[in-house]
Design a protein around this motif. Structure first.
Motif, PDB file in Angstrom:
ATOM      1  N   PRO A   1       0.801  -1.230   0.000  1.00  0.00           N
ATOM      2  CA  PRO A   1       0.000   0.000   0.000  1.00  0.00           C
ATOM      3  C   PRO A   1       0.831   1.276   0.000  1.00  0.00           C
ATOM      4  N   ASP A   2       2.120   1.184   0.341  1.00  0.00           N
ATOM      5  CA  ASP A   2       2.971   2.377   0.363  1.00  0.00           C
ATOM      6  C   ASP A   2       3.668   2.639  -0.959  1.00  0.00           C
ATOM      7  N   ALA A   3       3.448   1.780  -1.948  1.00  0.00           N
ATOM      8  CA  ALA A   3       4.131   1.935  -3.236  1.00  0.00           C
ATOM      9  C   ALA A   3       3.657   3.193  -3.960  1.00  0.00           C
ATOM     10  N   ASP A   4       4.600   3.831  -4.641  1.00  0.00           N
ATOM     11  CA  ASP A   4       4.284   4.975  -5.498  1.00  0.00           C
ATOM     12  C   ASP A   4       4.346   4.604  -6.977  1.00  0.00           C
ATOM     13  N   GLY A   5       5.190   3.643  -7.292  1.00  0.00           N
ATOM     14  CA  GLY A   5       5.344   3.220  -8.672  1.00  0.00           C
ATOM     15  C   GLY A   5       5.738   1.761  -8.728  1.00  0.00           C
ATOM     16  N   VAL A   6       5.592   1.157  -9.909  1.00  0.00           N
ATOM     17  CA  VAL A   6       5.925  -0.256 -10.070  1.00  0.00           C
ATOM     18  C   VAL A   6       6.536  -0.490 -11.446  1.00  0.00           C
ATOM     19  N   ILE A   7       7.588  -1.294 -11.462  1.00  0.00           N
ATOM     20  CA  ILE A   7       8.142  -1.820 -12.706  1.00  0.00           C
ATOM     21  C   ILE A   7       7.710  -3.275 -12.783  1.00  0.00           C
ATOM     22  N   ILE A   8       6.970  -3.624 -13.821  1.00  0.00           N
ATOM     23  CA  ILE A   8       6.512  -5.002 -14.008  1.00  0.00           C
ATOM     24  C   ILE A   8       7.487  -5.683 -14.960  1.00  0.00           C
ATOM     25  N   ALA A   9       8.291  -6.597 -14.410  1.00  0.00           N
ATOM     26  CA  ALA A   9       9.351  -7.246 -15.182  1.00  0.00           C
ATOM     27  C   ALA A   9       9.170  -8.761 -15.119  1.00  0.00           C
ATOM     28  N   LEU A  10       8.123  -9.233 -15.726  1.00  0.00           N
ATOM     29  CA  LEU A  10       7.789 -10.656 -15.706  1.00  0.00           C
ATOM     30  C   LEU A  10       7.513 -11.157 -17.124  1.00  0.00           C
ATOM     31  N   GLY A  11       7.657 -12.458 -17.284  1.00  0.00           N
ATOM     32  CA  GLY A  11       7.375 -13.071 -18.578  1.00  0.00           C
ATOM     33  C   GLY A  11       8.485 -13.966 -19.082  1.00  0.00           C
ATOM     34  N   ALA A  12       9.697 -13.793 -18.570  1.00  0.00           N
ATOM     35  CA  ALA A  12      10.808 -14.614 -19.042  1.00  0.00           C
ATOM     36  C   ALA A  12      10.551 -16.097 -18.793  1.00  0.00           C
ATOM     37  N   ASN A  13      10.017 -16.433 -17.625  1.00  0.00           N
ATOM     38  CA  ASN A  13       9.758 -17.841 -17.318  1.00  0.00           C
ATOM     39  C   ASN A  13       8.577 -18.398 -18.107  1.00  0.00           C
TER      40      ASN A  13
END
Length: 212
Positions: A87-99
């Protein structure tokens, strides 16, 4: 006398505690072993290296949170998204898919999972960056085309910045990969962090002004 000593120690500790608790900007990197730091120490992993690279660019207030779990697919990332991107996040990098690609899972399913993560982040008003992946060459041209194009298509559909390929700085440089040929060395991670930091400065912290 004892009480006075305790009070004095608390008074000395209070400023340091307050400074250490300053949240700044919390940027969560949710990913797999590439962000978790497989085979490396916490300080050698991509989130730590990225934090240092951002600090060197004048963004010392940005705290990069390591939410990488080795082996995670997009489905696993979606299942833990709300927990990992707290809940304290301000931003997110979504780095998934390699697997997903390594397991030959359907690109359409990976895209649906990534889209659901983006939707959840947008509902929360988070800044979002989607980090692209590329499929291994041994999966055939049809699979590769479908998988590789899902990231730019999804970023355009959801209007989020796309970092084209997370492994770009090391993918064709075995000297920056561990013996498995898949995971970056500590030096490789540093090479990955530098261009990603440059991208984030422009995409999140210095966005282009909209055209009049």
């Amino acid at each position: 006398m004892f009480h006075l000593v305790v009070i004095g120690l608390l008074a000395l500790a209070a400023p340091a505690m307050a400074a250490g608790d300053e949240p700044g900007y919390r940027l969560v990197l949710i990913g797999d072993s590439l962000s978790a730091g497989f085979g490396l120490s916490d300080e050698q992993a991509l989130p730590a290296a990225l934090g240092r690279a951002l600090a060197a660019r004048g963004l010392a207030n940005v705290r990069v949170i390591n939410a990488g779990v080795s082996g995670d697919t997009t489905a696993a990332g979606l299942n833990r998204f709300d927990f990992s991107v707290g809940p304290d996040a301000d931003g997110v990098i979504i780095a998934l898919g390699a697997n997903d690609a390594l397991q030959g899972q359907p690109p359409a399913q990976a895209r649906a999972n990534l889209a659901a993560m983006i939707d959840r982040a947008q509902v929360r008003g988070l800044d979002i960056v989607l980090a692209g992946m590329l499929a291994p060459i041994n999966l055939g041209e049809t699979y590769r085309q479908e998988f590789d194009t899902l990231y730019p298509a999804l970023a355009a559909e959801k209007s989020v910045p796309l970092y084209p390929f997370l492994m770009e700085p090391v993918a064709l440089h075995p000297e920056f990969l561990q013996r498995d040929g898949l995971h970056p060395t500590a030096e490789g991670v540093e090479r990955m962090a530098e261009p990603l930091a440059d991208f984030l400065v422009e995409a999140l912290f210095n966005p282009a002004e909209p055209a009049p």
